[in-house]
Design a protein around this motif. Structure first.
Motif, PDB file in Angstrom:
ATOM      1  N   MET A 114      -4.603   1.464   4.887  1.00  0.00           N
ATOM      2  CA  MET A 114      -3.273   1.005   5.242  1.00  0.00           C
ATOM      3  C   MET A 114      -2.258   1.791   4.420  1.00  0.00           C
ATOM      4  SD  MET A 114      -1.665  -2.857   5.230  1.00  0.00           S
ATOM      5  CE  MET A 114      -3.027  -3.487   6.153  1.00  0.00           C
ATOM      6  N   SER A 115      -1.130   2.099   5.038  1.00  0.00           N
ATOM      7  CA  SER A 115      -0.109   2.910   4.373  1.00  0.00           C
ATOM      8  C   SER A 115       0.601   2.132   3.261  1.00  0.00           C
ATOM      9  CB  SER A 115       0.926   3.376   5.400  1.00  0.00           C
ATOM     10  OG  SER A 115       1.657   2.270   5.886  1.00  0.00           O
ATOM     11  N   LYS A 116       1.167   2.885   2.321  1.00  0.00           N
ATOM     12  CA  LYS A 116       1.906   2.271   1.214  1.00  0.00           C
ATOM     13  C   LYS A 116       3.110   1.489   1.724  1.00  0.00           C
ATOM     14  CE  LYS A 116       0.537   5.552  -2.318  1.00  0.00           C
ATOM     15  NZ  LYS A 116       0.967   6.541  -3.307  1.00  0.00           N
ATOM     16  N   ILE A 117       3.781   2.002   2.741  1.00  0.00           N
ATOM     17  CA  ILE A 117       4.966   1.315   3.260  1.00  0.00           C
ATOM     18  C   ILE A 117       4.575  -0.021   3.880  1.00  0.00           C
ATOM     19  CG2 ILE A 117       4.980   2.550   5.488  1.00  0.00           C
ATOM     20  CD1 ILE A 117       8.051   1.301   3.526  1.00  0.00           C
ATOM     21  N   SER A 118       3.472  -0.046   4.594  1.00  0.00           N
ATOM     22  CA  SER A 118       3.010  -1.288   5.196  1.00  0.00           C
ATOM     23  C   SER A 118       2.656  -2.312   4.113  1.00  0.00           C
ATOM     24  CB  SER A 118       1.805  -1.011   6.102  1.00  0.00           C
ATOM     25  OG  SER A 118       1.445  -2.173   6.802  1.00  0.00           O
ATOM     26  N   VAL A 119       1.962  -1.866   3.081  1.00  0.00           N
ATOM     27  CA  VAL A 119       1.601  -2.746   1.966  1.00  0.00           C
ATOM     28  C   VAL A 119       2.860  -3.264   1.267  1.00  0.00           C
ATOM     29  CG1 VAL A 119       0.468  -2.846  -0.298  1.00  0.00           C
ATOM     30  CG2 VAL A 119      -0.671  -1.725   1.628  1.00  0.00           C
ATOM     31  N   ALA A 120       3.860  -2.399   1.096  1.00  0.00           N
ATOM     32  CA  ALA A 120       5.114  -2.820   0.452  1.00  0.00           C
ATOM     33  C   ALA A 120       5.797  -3.913   1.262  1.00  0.00           C
ATOM     34  CB  ALA A 120       6.043  -1.616   0.278  1.00  0.00           C
ATOM     35  N   PHE A 121       5.861  -3.748   2.580  1.00  0.00           N
ATOM     36  CA  PHE A 121       6.470  -4.775   3.428  1.00  0.00           C
ATOM     37  C   PHE A 121       5.693  -6.086   3.331  1.00  0.00           C
ATOM     38  CE2 PHE A 121       9.014  -1.536   5.598  1.00  0.00           C
ATOM     39  CZ  PHE A 121      10.170  -2.237   5.894  1.00  0.00           C
ATOM     40  N   PHE A 122       4.364  -6.004   3.396  1.00  0.00           N
ATOM     41  CA  PHE A 122       3.551  -7.222   3.306  1.00  0.00           C
ATOM     42  C   PHE A 122       3.686  -7.894   1.946  1.00  0.00           C
ATOM     43  CE2 PHE A 122       0.853  -5.572   6.929  1.00  0.00           C
ATOM     44  CZ  PHE A 122       1.186  -6.600   7.799  1.00  0.00           C
ATOM     45  N   ALA A 123       3.716  -7.105   0.868  1.00  0.00           N
ATOM     46  CA  ALA A 123       3.860  -7.674  -0.470  1.00  0.00           C
ATOM     47  C   ALA A 123       5.202  -8.397  -0.613  1.00  0.00           C
ATOM     48  CB  ALA A 123       3.715  -6.588  -1.523  1.00  0.00           C
ATOM     49  N   ALA A 124       6.263  -7.775  -0.134  1.00  0.00           N
ATOM     50  CA  ALA A 124       7.577  -8.427  -0.185  1.00  0.00           C
ATOM     51  C   ALA A 124       7.566  -9.696   0.660  1.00  0.00           C
ATOM     52  CB  ALA A 124       8.661  -7.464   0.291  1.00  0.00           C
ATOM     53  N   ALA A 125       6.942  -9.630   1.830  1.00  0.00           N
ATOM     54  CA  ALA A 125       6.869 -10.799   2.711  1.00  0.00           C
ATOM     55  C   ALA A 125       6.157 -11.958   2.016  1.00  0.00           C
ATOM     56  CB  ALA A 125       6.161 -10.440   4.015  1.00  0.00           C
ATOM     57  N   VAL A 126       5.084 -11.658   1.302  1.00  0.00           N
ATOM     58  CA  VAL A 126       4.352 -12.702   0.579  1.00  0.00           C
ATOM     59  C   VAL A 126       5.235 -13.332  -0.494  1.00  0.00           C
ATOM     60  CG1 VAL A 126       2.422 -13.111  -1.013  1.00  0.00           C
ATOM     61  CG2 VAL A 126       2.055 -11.807   1.091  1.00  0.00           C
ATOM     62  N   LEU A 127       5.996 -12.514  -1.216  1.00  0.00           N
ATOM     63  CA  LEU A 127       6.899 -13.057  -2.240  1.00  0.00           C
ATOM     64  C   LEU A 127       7.935 -14.000  -1.622  1.00  0.00           C
ATOM     65  CD1 LEU A 127       7.493  -9.962  -4.553  1.00  0.00           C
ATOM     66  CD2 LEU A 127       6.194 -12.034  -5.076  1.00  0.00           C
ATOM     67  N   TYR A 128       8.519 -13.579  -0.495  1.00  0.00           N
ATOM     68  CA  TYR A 128       9.485 -14.451   0.174  1.00  0.00           C
ATOM     69  C   TYR A 128       8.813 -15.731   0.662  1.00  0.00           C
ATOM     70  CZ  TYR A 128      13.018 -10.742   0.130  1.00  0.00           C
ATOM     71  OH  TYR A 128      13.930  -9.788  -0.255  1.00  0.00           O
ATOM     72  N   ALA A 129       7.595 -15.621   1.187  1.00  0.00           N
ATOM     73  CA  ALA A 129       6.884 -16.811   1.656  1.00  0.00           C
ATOM     74  C   ALA A 129       6.651 -17.789   0.504  1.00  0.00           C
ATOM     75  CB  ALA A 129       5.557 -16.422   2.300  1.00  0.00           C
ATOM     76  N   LEU A 130       6.250 -17.268  -0.640  1.00  0.00           N
ATOM     77  CA  LEU A 130       6.023 -18.140  -1.803  1.00  0.00           C
ATOM     78  C   LEU A 130       7.313 -18.798  -2.268  1.00  0.00           C
ATOM     79  CD1 LEU A 130       3.484 -15.930  -3.773  1.00  0.00           C
ATOM     80  CD2 LEU A 130       3.026 -18.143  -2.668  1.00  0.00           C
ATOM     81  N   ILE A 131       8.406 -18.043  -2.268  1.00  0.00           N
ATOM     82  CA  ILE A 131       9.705 -18.617  -2.646  1.00  0.00           C
ATOM     83  C   ILE A 131      10.101 -19.694  -1.644  1.00  0.00           C
ATOM     84  CG2 ILE A 131      12.184 -18.117  -2.864  1.00  0.00           C
ATOM     85  CD1 ILE A 131      11.292 -15.295  -3.925  1.00  0.00           C
ATOM     86  N   GLY A 132       9.922 -19.411  -0.350  1.00  0.00           N
ATOM     87  CA  GLY A 132      10.236 -20.402   0.684  1.00  0.00           C
ATOM     88  C   GLY A 132       9.392 -21.649   0.545  1.00  0.00           C
ATOM     89  N   MET A 133       8.110 -21.484   0.237  1.00  0.00           N
ATOM     90  CA  MET A 133       7.227 -22.638   0.051  1.00  0.00           C
ATOM     91  C   MET A 133       7.652 -23.467  -1.155  1.00  0.00           C
ATOM     92  SD  MET A 133       3.538 -20.939   0.706  1.00  0.00           S
ATOM     93  CE  MET A 133       2.928 -20.586   2.341  1.00  0.00           C
ATOM     94  N   TYR A 189       4.539  -0.854  11.038  1.00  0.00           N
ATOM     95  CA  TYR A 189       4.305   0.407  10.334  1.00  0.00           C
ATOM     96  C   TYR A 189       2.809   0.639  10.112  1.00  0.00           C
ATOM     97  CZ  TYR A 189       9.327   0.810   9.658  1.00  0.00           C
ATOM     98  OH  TYR A 189      10.682   0.921   9.861  1.00  0.00           O
ATOM     99  N   GLY A 190       2.064  -0.437   9.922  1.00  0.00           N
ATOM    100  CA  GLY A 190       0.618  -0.299   9.809  1.00  0.00           C
ATOM    101  C   GLY A 190      -0.007   0.189  11.103  1.00  0.00           C
ATOM    102  N   LEU A 191       0.456  -0.343  12.219  1.00  0.00           N
ATOM    103  CA  LEU A 191      -0.056   0.087  13.521  1.00  0.00           C
ATOM    104  C   LEU A 191       0.395   1.504  13.872  1.00  0.00           C
ATOM    105  CD1 LEU A 191       0.469  -3.196  15.565  1.00  0.00           C
ATOM    106  CD2 LEU A 191      -1.725  -2.165  14.924  1.00  0.00           C
ATOM    107  N   ALA A 192       1.582   1.868  13.442  1.00  0.00           N
ATOM    108  CA  ALA A 192       2.101   3.207  13.746  1.00  0.00           C
ATOM    109  C   ALA A 192       1.302   4.287  13.023  1.00  0.00           C
ATOM    110  CB  ALA A 192       3.575   3.300  13.385  1.00  0.00           C
ATOM    111  N   GLY A 193       0.746   3.943  11.878  1.00  0.00           N
ATOM    112  CA  GLY A 193      -0.093   4.879  11.139  1.00  0.00           C
ATOM    113  C   GLY A 193       0.616   6.175  10.804  1.00  0.00           C
TER     114      GLY A 193
END
Length: 128
Positions: free
Chosen positions: A1-20, A56-60
């Motif tokens: 998986m690309s670094k950009i895809s991982v960065a988006f997912f990591a940020a998404a997880v942080l927002y999800a945890l804050i929202g929770m 971005y992960g699918l775009a490869g």
């Protein structure tokens, strides 16, 4: 998986945890006045960034890397400006509106950049 895809997912997880955490706080306190902030964190932070990361992960290799990183920065900056200021606005602080508007413009710009990335990838021939 690309670094950009991982960065988006990591940020998404942080927002999800804050929202929770905000949801737990509201539930235990019985004060749901920040429900719009909770909803926006989950939508603009968790859901939107996760979907962008998936794209971005699918775009490869077809991912327009510089555009994708710009998308990441602009979208996160918009969230980091808008979401806390929305909380302040809901608590009655109307002086935050001009700065919050700048954050909202960044969020729209982030989506426009994402749209350009989608069209860029969609216009490239697929290699098998």
């Amino acid at each position: 998986m690309s670094k950009i895809s991982v960065a988006f997912f990591a940020a998404a997880v942080l927002y999800a945890l804050i929202g929770m955490c905000l949801g737990i706080f509201m539930g235990t306190s019985g004060d749901h006045s920040l429900s719009p902030v909770h909803a926006h964190i989950n939508l603009l932070g968790w859901a939107t960034l996760a979907l962008m990361g998936a794209f971005y992960g699918l775009a490869g290799r077809q991912t327009p890397t510089r555009l994708a990183w710009t998308n990441f920065g602009v979208s996160n900056l918009g969230n980091l400006i808008s979401l806390p200021l929305l909380a302040l606005l809901l608590q009655g602080n109307t002086s935050v509106v001009p700065i919050m508007a700048a954050g909202e413009i960044l969020l729209v710009l982030g989506m426009v950049i994402f749209g350009v990335a989608v069209l860029t990838v969609g216009g490239k021939p697929t290699r098998v």
